[in-house]
Design an enzyme around this catalytic site. Structure first.
Site, PDB file in Angstrom:
ATOM      1  N   MET A 167      25.180 -18.959  -6.546  1.00 30.89           N
ATOM      2  CA  MET A 167      26.452 -18.800  -7.248  1.00 30.89           C
ATOM      3  C   MET A 167      26.780 -20.035  -8.066  1.00 30.89           C
ATOM      4  O   MET A 167      27.525 -19.941  -9.060  1.00 30.89           O
ATOM      5  CB  MET A 167      27.561 -18.514  -6.229  1.00 30.89           C
ATOM      6  CG  MET A 167      27.505 -17.127  -5.590  1.00 30.89           C
ATOM      7  SD  MET A 167      27.749 -15.779  -6.764  1.00 30.89           S
ATOM      8  CE  MET A 167      29.430 -16.082  -7.297  1.00 30.89           C
ATOM      9  N   SER A 542     -22.298  12.137  -0.129  1.00 30.91           N
ATOM     10  CA  SER A 542     -21.388  11.527   0.853  1.00 30.91           C
ATOM     11  C   SER A 542     -21.369  10.012   0.695  1.00 30.91           C
ATOM     12  O   SER A 542     -21.884   9.284   1.541  1.00 30.91           O
ATOM     13  CB  SER A 542     -21.760  11.927   2.286  1.00 30.91           C
ATOM     14  OG  SER A 542     -23.127  11.757   2.554  1.00 30.91           O
TER      15      SER A 542
END
Length: 637
Positions: A167, A542
């Site tokens: 702030m 695979s």
């Protein structure tokens, strides 16, 4: 002992005793990168006088070295201990810190803000009671702010502090603060938080951390430390919940004692209470509650105990001992939320390990119902989950497990997902409920078993799993082998990749997710054929080890024989019987194995066939020899 020593010992004893009866609050700081999380924790440690003189001296020296303005200390240096963090100015790992005030003890987890390390934030939040969500007053509510808020709500934290930090860099503007509060409140309205507290502050300057700031006269709320010291810790919630004791260890020091050790995850238990052991469902009563300090009449959530039962009940590690009148459900299919934490995507059909407390089971994601957009909370269609994404999915495990919904019990409703091959933690999940079909579908016992079906055929059923690059020769060798087995009077069936895609798998393409599902289905078909007593041959590229291991896991030991048709890619490409390599090189085929998609060669196949050294017929005869050696061909016909 001298008088001075006695006084010191007395003071230390009094100090420890004063801490013994304080309540403990676990909280997490989270938010986006550089929102001030580490600075805040450093200041809390400093203000609570939890630093030794040498730590304070080191902090002062490091602050000067890092170029902090004036005499101001850089409190983030107390927490960012990793050299890489200091160099980059960010937090990478989860840092846990302990501090204490006159009113309460605290354990705080400083979690990383960078999106890449969201998985570490989930770890830090998993045991927290409160979340302090940091927001940079200059930047506002960011994507990572929303992501962390959603994760906090998923983890089950219901009390949140929104700390509007820095702030001092917006001139302590009340307008900025109110605007950010309204924006966050609108976003979080549907996240299910019980309470949200907004605090304007500066971790760097110390505004509203331990005392009210003169710079924010318009703010009349609590300081951060005031909130942390007074927020109720809902310890009674777990004690009011039904009794659950996940068994960690079966304590059998001698033939006269058999106890079940673990930490009570919820509820209260007393000697003589009726209990049920899950998943078996057997009932008994608590005979004793044993601890290192002797027997107890009563134990509560959070205590580590050993209980003995009045009856000889089968109970082992991973089981749950619960109150008999409110036991957890048991199921093998669930709806769940998954937070994906790995660079490799999560793919439906791939088998992972699910670790829940003290039990580990195999699990597959059967369906991704939707992925959550953390900005809009929109539900998005998805076929895979990627790093840091969140999805609601259906899953299936390979055995019945006892569970509670995660919102009711984190211990029995939460789990992690682990990759079967690398052993890396790849995801975290929260169980919602059991799928209805898991309760309505039961295995039907069969009177004719696999052994009988195999014996009548004079063979041992198995899967011969051919794997290798396109053009390696898998189908050619498998065809020749099946003809050879047929002349020997064997009962076989060949599942070929192209043929399968003309039928049961014709809905699948060649994306990674589709390849995984392709092999999953073939593995299940192969399992059924093995159960029928057949020798099953499969010829599929695979390409991924995980799926080949999944297919192996469906069968008993010795029933899965991996045959690696080992052909260098340059040889396979020269053969190119279907012209696929040429199309792939021209960019006409995407995700083509060996060109634009990887092939993970077997590391320890049962059989390796080098097609550069053997003809198709020689390869077939070599496999026959191996099958005799493995006991598959139990007698000559």
């Amino acid at each position: 002992m001298s008088h001075v020593s006695e006084l010191i010992a007395s003071d230390i004893g009094a100090y420890l005793k004063s801490h013994e009866h304080k309540s403990l609050l676990r909280f997490i700081t989270c938010g986006s990168v550089d929102d001030g999380k580490s600075t805040l924790i450093g200041r809390l440690l400093y203000e609570s006088k939890m630093l030794f003189e040498d730590q304070l001296a080191a902090l002062e020296a490091d602050s000067r070295k890092m170029g902090t303005q004036g005499e101001q200390l850089d409190f983030a240096l107390l927490v960012d201990g990793l050299a890489a963090e200091r160099e980059q100015g960010i937090t990478i790992d989860v840092a846990y810190r302990f501090f204490s005030t006159d009113r309460r003890k605290f354990i705080v987890a400083d979690t990383p803000g960078h999106e890449q390390y969201t998985r570490n934030m989930v770890t830090g939040a998993s045991t927290a009671d409160v979340a302090v969500l940091m927001v940079d007053a200059r930047k506002g509510i960011l994507t990572q702010t929303r992501r962390h808020s959603y994760l906090v709500s998923l983890i089950g934290i219901r009390k949140v502090v929104v700390a509007i930090n820095k702030m001092d860099l917006v001139d302590y503007s009340e307008k900025v603060f109110r605007s950010l509060c309204e924006e966050y409140a609108a976003f979080a309205s549907h996240l299910g938080f019980d309470a949200i507290t907004y605090i304007p502050m500066s971790a760097f300057k110390g505004d509203n951390i331990t005392g009210p700031s003169e710079n924010t006269p318009w703010y009349r709320g609590t300081t951060l430390m005031g909130y942390l010291e007074t927020v109720p810790v809902d310890e009674e919630h777990l004690q009011k919940a039904p009794f659950r004791l996940p068994v960690q260890w079966v304590n059998r020091p001698n033939l006269d004692f058999r106890g079940f050790a673990g930490t009570i995850s919820s509820g209260i238990v007393k000697a003589g209470d009726a209990v049920r052991v899950l998943p078996s469902g057997r009932t008994s009563t608590i005979a004793r509650i044993v601890t290192a300090d002797g027997d107890m009449e009563r134990a509560v959530a959070g205590q580590s105990v050993t209980v003995t039962l009045a009856d000889e009940v089968d109970c082992s590690r991973g089981d749950v001992i619960a109150c008999s009148d409110a036991p957890p459900e048991c199921a093998d299919q669930f709806e769940t939320t998954i937070v994906w934490m790995h660079d490799e995507p999560m793919l439906p059909g791939r088998t992972y390990l699910m670790k829940r407390g003290n039990r580990t089971v195999n699990v597959q994601v059967t369906d991704i119902k939707y992925q959550v957009d953390v900005n809009s909370m929109e539900h998005l269609a998805s076929r895979e989950l990627t790093l840091n994404t969140i999805g609601v999915c259906n899953i299936s495990v390979d055995q019945q497990i006892p569970f509670d919904a995660y919102r009711e019990n984190r211990d029995t409703g939460g789990y992690i997902l682990v990759d079967r091959l690398s052993n890396h933690t790849v995801g975290a999940g929260m169980l919602h409920f059991a799928l209805r079909r898991s309760k309505n579908i039961h295995l039907q016992p069969m009177e004719v078993e696999k052994a009988s079906r195999s014996a009548i055929k004079g063979q041992k059923s198995c899967v011969l799993w051919f794997t290798g690059l396109s053009g390696a020769g898998k189908s050619s060798i498998a065809n020749a082998l099946e003809k050879r087995l047929l002349t020997m009077g064997r009962h076989t069936y060949l599942l070929d990749g192209d043929n399968i895609r003309h039928g049961i798998n014709k809905d699948l393409g060649f994306t990674t997710a589709d390849r995984v599902e392709n092999i999953r289905r073939v593995g299940e078909i192969g399992r059924l054929m093995v159960d029928a007593g057949l020798i099953v041959l499969t010829a599929f590229i695979s390409p991924f080890r995980a799926e080949r291991e999944m297919a192996r896991s469906l069968l008993a030991a010795g029933e899965f024989i991996e045959i690696f048709v080992d052909t260098p890619i340059e040889v396979a490409e020269r053969r190119d019987p279907k012209g696929l390599y040429k199309k792939a090189r021209r960019g006409e085929l995407t995700n083509f194995t060996g060109i634009s998609s990887p092939y993970e060669a077997p590391e320890t196949p049962e059989i390796r066939i080098d097609t550069t050294a053997l003809t198709v017929e020689q390869a077939s005869e070599a496999i026959i020899a191996h099958l005799k050696q493995f006991g598959i061909l139990v007698n000559d016909k």
